[in-house]
Motif scaffolding. Structure first.
Motif, PDB file in Angstrom:
ATOM      1  N   ALA A 166     -33.092 -34.980 -21.517  1.00  0.00           N
ATOM      2  CA  ALA A 166     -33.505 -36.386 -21.447  1.00  0.00           C
ATOM      3  C   ALA A 166     -33.072 -37.016 -20.130  1.00  0.00           C
ATOM      4  O   ALA A 166     -33.818 -37.802 -19.536  1.00  0.00           O
ATOM      5  N   ALA A 167     -31.879 -36.668 -19.642  1.00  0.00           N
ATOM      6  CA  ALA A 167     -31.397 -37.209 -18.369  1.00  0.00           C
ATOM      7  C   ALA A 167     -32.265 -36.721 -17.209  1.00  0.00           C
ATOM      8  O   ALA A 167     -32.596 -37.493 -16.302  1.00  0.00           O
ATOM      9  N   ARG A 168     -32.650 -35.443 -17.231  1.00  0.00           N
ATOM     10  CA  ARG A 168     -33.518 -34.911 -16.172  1.00  0.00           C
ATOM     11  C   ARG A 168     -34.883 -35.600 -16.184  1.00  0.00           C
ATOM     12  O   ARG A 168     -35.402 -35.995 -15.145  1.00  0.00           O
ATOM     13  N   SER A 199     -17.691 -34.854 -18.022  1.00  0.00           N
ATOM     14  CA  SER A 199     -17.391 -35.664 -19.198  1.00  0.00           C
ATOM     15  C   SER A 199     -17.937 -37.064 -18.988  1.00  0.00           C
ATOM     16  O   SER A 199     -17.788 -37.644 -17.906  1.00  0.00           O
ATOM     17  N   VAL A 200     -18.582 -37.585 -20.005  1.00  0.00           N
ATOM     18  CA  VAL A 200     -19.129 -38.942 -19.968  1.00  0.00           C
ATOM     19  C   VAL A 200     -18.817 -39.619 -21.293  1.00  0.00           C
ATOM     20  O   VAL A 200     -18.478 -38.964 -22.278  1.00  0.00           O
ATOM     21  N   ILE A 201     -18.931 -40.926 -21.281  1.00  0.00           N
ATOM     22  CA  ILE A 201     -18.758 -41.713 -22.502  1.00  0.00           C
ATOM     23  C   ILE A 201     -20.124 -42.272 -22.873  1.00  0.00           C
ATOM     24  O   ILE A 201     -20.734 -43.011 -22.096  1.00  0.00           O
ATOM     25  N   VAL A 202     -20.615 -41.909 -24.041  1.00  0.00           N
ATOM     26  CA  VAL A 202     -21.920 -42.365 -24.520  1.00  0.00           C
ATOM     27  C   VAL A 202     -21.693 -43.221 -25.747  1.00  0.00           C
ATOM     28  O   VAL A 202     -21.179 -42.730 -26.754  1.00  0.00           O
ATOM     29  N   ALA A 203     -22.038 -44.484 -25.637  1.00  0.00           N
ATOM     30  CA  ALA A 203     -21.864 -45.436 -26.740  1.00  0.00           C
ATOM     31  C   ALA A 203     -20.434 -45.396 -27.270  1.00  0.00           C
ATOM     32  O   ALA A 203     -20.194 -45.411 -28.471  1.00  0.00           O
ATOM     33  N   LEU A 241     -22.460 -45.161 -14.434  1.00  0.00           N
ATOM     34  CA  LEU A 241     -23.164 -43.943 -14.829  1.00  0.00           C
ATOM     35  C   LEU A 241     -23.085 -43.763 -16.347  1.00  0.00           C
ATOM     36  O   LEU A 241     -24.078 -43.376 -16.984  1.00  0.00           O
ATOM     37  N   ASN A 242     -21.939 -44.073 -16.943  1.00  0.00           N
ATOM     38  CA  ASN A 242     -21.813 -43.977 -18.402  1.00  0.00           C
ATOM     39  C   ASN A 242     -22.795 -44.901 -19.106  1.00  0.00           C
ATOM     40  O   ASN A 242     -23.392 -44.524 -20.116  1.00  0.00           O
ATOM     41  N   ARG A 243     -22.958 -46.096 -18.583  1.00  0.00           N
ATOM     42  CA  ARG A 243     -23.911 -47.059 -19.179  1.00  0.00           C
ATOM     43  C   ARG A 243     -25.330 -46.520 -19.085  1.00  0.00           C
ATOM     44  O   ARG A 243     -26.109 -46.597 -20.044  1.00  0.00           O
ATOM     45  N   LEU A 244     -25.693 -45.967 -17.926  1.00  0.00           N
ATOM     46  CA  LEU A 244     -27.031 -45.412 -17.752  1.00  0.00           C
ATOM     47  C   LEU A 244     -27.260 -44.265 -18.736  1.00  0.00           C
ATOM     48  O   LEU A 244     -28.306 -44.198 -19.391  1.00  0.00           O
ATOM     49  N   ILE A 245     -26.299 -43.383 -18.855  1.00  0.00           N
ATOM     50  CA  ILE A 245     -26.448 -42.243 -19.770  1.00  0.00           C
ATOM     51  C   ILE A 245     -26.506 -42.720 -21.219  1.00  0.00           C
ATOM     52  O   ILE A 245     -27.251 -42.156 -22.029  1.00  0.00           O
ATOM     53  N   THR A 246     -25.784 -43.773 -21.551  1.00  0.00           N
ATOM     54  CA  THR A 246     -25.878 -44.359 -22.889  1.00  0.00           C
ATOM     55  C   THR A 246     -27.289 -44.879 -23.142  1.00  0.00           C
ATOM     56  O   THR A 246     -27.848 -44.679 -24.228  1.00  0.00           O
ATOM     57  N   ILE A 263     -30.047 -43.786 -21.695  1.00  0.00           N
ATOM     58  CA  ILE A 263     -30.897 -42.593 -21.821  1.00  0.00           C
ATOM     59  C   ILE A 263     -30.742 -42.002 -23.224  1.00  0.00           C
ATOM     60  O   ILE A 263     -31.734 -41.636 -23.868  1.00  0.00           O
ATOM     61  N   ASP A 264     -29.501 -41.931 -23.703  1.00  0.00           N
ATOM     62  CA  ASP A 264     -29.233 -41.391 -25.037  1.00  0.00           C
ATOM     63  C   ASP A 264     -29.967 -42.191 -26.109  1.00  0.00           C
ATOM     64  O   ASP A 264     -30.515 -41.615 -27.050  1.00  0.00           O
ATOM     65  N   GLY A 265     -30.012 -43.495 -25.954  1.00  0.00           N
ATOM     66  CA  GLY A 265     -30.672 -44.350 -26.937  1.00  0.00           C
ATOM     67  C   GLY A 265     -32.181 -44.207 -26.970  1.00  0.00           C
ATOM     68  O   GLY A 265     -32.820 -44.604 -27.942  1.00  0.00           O
ATOM     69  N   GLN A 266     -32.765 -43.618 -25.914  1.00  0.00           N
ATOM     70  CA  GLN A 266     -34.224 -43.485 -25.822  1.00  0.00           C
ATOM     71  C   GLN A 266     -34.699 -42.040 -25.919  1.00  0.00           C
ATOM     72  O   GLN A 266     -35.895 -41.781 -25.830  1.00  0.00           O
TER      73      GLN A 266
END
Length: 95
Positions: A68-70, A18-22, A49-54, A56-59
C-alpha cells in the motif's frame, strides 16, 4: 516537492524500519527509493512519516502495508507530475 533519491545500486534491498501506525508499533519493509519518496511526500504535506503511514494504513483495504505504501507513493508522484504537465525523461523538458 524536493525528492532526493539515493544513488542507484543493484544490491539495494528493502530495509525494514520501525514505525508507529495509529499509536501501535509495527515495521515496514521498503526499498530506499520508496522511503525517500514517502519522506518527501510527508515533508511536502508538513506531517510526520508516521502520520503519513497511518493515513496509508487507513486506506489500504486488503493490501499489505508495504504494498500500500509503494502504491500510494507511485500514485501521489504520478498525480504530482500530472499537475506539472508531462515530463519527457529523455531531455528533461516539459511537453
Amino acid at each position: 516537492m524536493k525528492l532526493e533519491l539515493p544513488p542507484e545500486r543493484s544490491d539495494d534491498r528493502p530495509s525494514k524500519r520501525s514505525v508507529i501506525v495509529a499509536g501501535h508499533p509495527t515495521s515496514l519493509s521498503l526499498e530506499p527509493e520508496f522511503w525517500a519518496a514517502l519522506r518527501a511526500i510527508a515533508d511536502e504535506r508538513k506531517i510526520t512519516l508516521n502520520r503519513l503511514i497511518t493515513e496509508i494504513d487507513g486506506q489500504r483495504g486488503r493490501r499489505g502495508l508495504s504494498s500500500a505504501a509503494r502504491v500510494f507513493a507511485l500514485r501521489y508522484l504520478g498525480q504530482y507530475v500530472n499537475r506539472l504537465g508531462s515530463l519527457n525523461p529523455a531531455d528533461g523538458n516539459m511537453d
